[in-house]
Design an enzyme around this catalytic site. Structure first.
Site, PDB file in Angstrom:
ATOM      1  N   THR A  21       0.847  -1.184   0.000  1.00 47.19           N
ATOM      2  CA  THR A  21       0.000   0.000   0.000  1.00 47.19           C
ATOM      3  C   THR A  21       0.885   1.238   0.000  1.00 47.19           C
ATOM      4  OG1 THR A  21      -1.799  -1.129   1.109  1.00 47.19           O
ATOM      5  CG2 THR A  21      -1.631   1.247   1.492  1.00 47.19           C
TER       6      THR A  21
ATOM      7  N   HIS B 288      -6.132 -11.479  -0.808  1.00 53.80           N
ATOM      8  CA  HIS B 288      -5.415 -11.025   0.393  1.00 53.80           C
ATOM      9  C   HIS B 288      -6.060 -11.681   1.614  1.00 53.80           C
ATOM     10  CE1 HIS B 288      -3.143  -8.845   3.187  1.00 53.80           C
ATOM     11  NE2 HIS B 288      -3.360  -7.597   2.812  1.00 53.80           N
TER      12      HIS B 288
HETATM   13  C1  LIG Z   1       4.643   0.381   2.943  1.00 54.65           C
HETATM   14  C2  LIG Z   1       4.110  -1.012   3.090  1.00 54.65           C
HETATM   15  C3  LIG Z   1       2.843  -1.303   2.643  1.00 54.65           C
HETATM   16  C4  LIG Z   1       2.339  -2.614   2.717  1.00 54.65           C
HETATM   17  N1  LIG Z   1       1.106  -2.893   2.196  1.00 54.65           N
HETATM   18  C5  LIG Z   1       0.690  -4.186   2.085  1.00 54.65           C
HETATM   19  C6  LIG Z   1      -0.466  -4.520   1.334  1.00 54.65           C
HETATM   20  O1  LIG Z   1      -1.153  -3.666   0.742  1.00 54.65           O
HETATM   21  N2  LIG Z   1      -0.810  -5.827   1.270  1.00 54.65           N
HETATM   22  C7  LIG Z   1      -0.083  -6.813   1.900  1.00 54.65           C
HETATM   23  O2  LIG Z   1      -0.443  -7.976   1.810  1.00 54.65           O
HETATM   24  N3  LIG Z   1       1.029  -6.511   2.595  1.00 54.65           N
HETATM   25  C8  LIG Z   1       1.453  -5.239   2.675  1.00 54.65           C
HETATM   26  N4  LIG Z   1       2.642  -4.941   3.297  1.00 54.65           N
HETATM   27  C9  LIG Z   1       3.505  -6.031   3.763  1.00 54.65           C
HETATM   28  C10 LIG Z   1       4.537  -6.390   2.676  1.00 54.65           C
HETATM   29  O3  LIG Z   1       3.901  -7.030   1.586  1.00 54.65           O
HETATM   30  C11 LIG Z   1       5.606  -7.323   3.230  1.00 54.65           C
HETATM   31  O4  LIG Z   1       4.969  -8.438   3.787  1.00 54.65           O
HETATM   32  C12 LIG Z   1       6.474  -6.662   4.293  1.00 54.65           C
HETATM   33  O5  LIG Z   1       7.016  -5.439   3.814  1.00 54.65           O
HETATM   34  C13 LIG Z   1       7.610  -7.593   4.732  1.00 54.65           C
HETATM   35  O6  LIG Z   1       8.457  -7.862   3.631  1.00 54.65           O
HETATM   36  P1  LIG Z   1       9.931  -7.210   3.597  1.00 54.65           P
HETATM   37  O7  LIG Z   1      10.600  -7.654   4.869  1.00 54.65           O
HETATM   38  O8  LIG Z   1      10.588  -7.741   2.367  1.00 54.65           O
HETATM   39  O9  LIG Z   1       9.743  -5.719   3.569  1.00 54.65           O
HETATM   40  C14 LIG Z   1       3.133  -3.633   3.277  1.00 54.65           C
HETATM   41  C15 LIG Z   1       4.410  -3.313   3.766  1.00 54.65           C
HETATM   42  C16 LIG Z   1       4.902  -2.034   3.658  1.00 54.65           C
HETATM   43  C17 LIG Z   1       6.303  -1.742   4.138  1.00 54.65           C
END
Ligand SMILES: Cc1cc2nc3c(=O)[nH]c(=O)nc-3n(C[C@H](O)[C@H](O)[C@H](O)COP(=O)(O)O)c2cc1C
Length: 355
Positions: free
Chosen positions: A27, A174
């Site tokens: 998001t 989701h």
């Molecule tokens: C800014 C931001 C927005 C996110 N929005 C969503 C989303 O819309 N849907 C979702 O399933 N997860 C969302 N997440 C979770 C990410 O998909 C992901 O699981 C999380 O960043 C951990 O992965 P990473 O350690 O590689 O950052 C969001 C994470 C961040 C940082």
């Protein structure tokens, strides 16, 4: 690392992914009036070298909305907005799935003219909502009627069709992070005594019916389902997470779902058993892992057979050419958290690729 697996292709019956470095759904709060726009298209096209892009959570209906300036996929304007995005990504050689989102109780009356958000059950819970006026405490939701549940499932099907019309390569349900399908699945938020609550089979029905709705549109190979049993975000909880989620995984397997997108942090609370290995074992499609991976740990998860691909979130925000950087073992830029959820080009489309 003799054979660097992250950069090798992957395929199922319908899709060929050019690498296993997938982009996690995120998001970004830049869709004014809930419509994806030129800037959205630029942002995703910059990241088209990912093996697969999952879009940010995209609401399936007005009832589903629960976060400010997020895009929808239920009006002609929204579909037209997403068409620009899928075209730009395809021109850049990428693949893109829309993440279909219903926030359920995680929404707020500010999005619904003062009416309560909806959920499986009217259970008080402790969380926060990102409203147009800023972060506000969550409210106790209203229980959905059976008729409303049926029409919500129909909304998933309409949204999947809209995603197909907009040119997406598939959709992700989701089912993670405490949003509506997870609210049905876990018994902390689902106290129903009808066919959508009680036993595990009944609690899983909503998630599975939403998945079946998407399968009717795209076929199973182009469907991903995201689950996050070990993430208590949005005040989630279940009396037997392992049993509940392994049932769900087996039910997805029996439907030949293409992708299982499983979130599990590498470090769990004392005594909590990791559930990813059991899910992996029960699922014969493409198993994608997420949360906290870097080049080394992701490669290790592929080499040991724990996953087929890994999604990267924050690293993709600040490194639009992440697969190339992994290939070269090049330095990585750090993302600025202050522009994660709102803003304009800054912190969105202005992270440069390698020179
Ligand atoms: C800014 C931001 C927005 C996110 N929005 C969503 C989303 O819309 N849907 C979702 O399933 N997860 C969302 N997440 C979770 C990410 O998909 C992901 O699981 C999380 O960043 C951990 O992965 P990473 O350690 O590689 O950052 C969001 C994470 C961040 C940082």
């Amino acid at each position: 690392m003799g054979n660097f697996k992250l950069l090798t292709p992957l395929n199922n019956e319908e899709l060929t992914f050019r690498n296993r470095v997938f982009m996690a759904p995120m998001t970004r709060g830049r869709s004014k009036d809930q419509v994806a726009n030129e800037l959205t298209a630029t942002y995703y096209a910059q990241r088209a070298s990912a093996g697969l892009i999952f879009t940010e959570g995209t609401q399936i209906s007005a009832q589903a909305v629960g976060w400010t300036n997020t895009p929808g996929i239920y009006t002609p304007e929204q579909i037209a907005g997403w068409k620009k995005v899928t075209q730009a990504v395809h021109e850049a050689g990428g693949l893109i799935f829309a993440q279909l989102w219903h926030t359920g109780r995680a929404s707020h009356p500010d999005f619904h003219g003062g009416e309560l958000p909806v959920a499986p059950s009217s259970v008080p819970f402790n969380s926060q909502a990102f409203t147009p006026e800023g972060i506000k405490p969550s409210v106790t939701p209203r229980e959905l009627t059976i008729d409303e549940i049926k029409s919500t499932i129909a909304d998933y099907e309409k949204a999947a069709q809209a995603a197909k019309d907009a040119g997406f390569d598939g959709v992700e349900i989701h089912g993670a992070n405490g949003y509506l399908p997870a609210q049905f699945l876990e018994d902390g938020s689902n106290k129903r005594t009808d066919e959508y609550g009680g036993t595990i089979e009944k609690r899983a029905r909503f998630l599975l019916e939403a998945t079946d709705a998407a399968i009717r549109v795209f076929g199973p190979a182009r469907i991903s389902v995201r689950l996050s049993p070990r993430i208590p975000y949005n005040d989630m909880g279940d009396s037997n997470l392992e049993q509940t989620y392994m049932y769900a995984v087996e039910a997805l397997e029996s439907r030949n779902v293409g992708i299982l997108h499983f979130m599990e942090p590498g470090t769990l609370p004392e005594g909590a058993k990791p559930l990813a290995p059991g899910a992996r074992q029960r699922f014969s499609g493409i198993f994608v892992l997420n949360v906290g991976y870097d080049r080394k740990s992701a490669e290790q998860a592929l080499q040991t057979g724990l996953a087929d691909a890994v999604t990267f979130g924050t690293l993709f925000i600040s490194n639009p050419d992440l697969p190339e950087r992994f290939f070269l073992d090049a330095p990585l830029a750090t993302a600025d958290a202050s522009t994660f959820y709102s803003g304009s080009e800054e912190g969105y489309t202005d992270y440069p690729p390698l020179a």
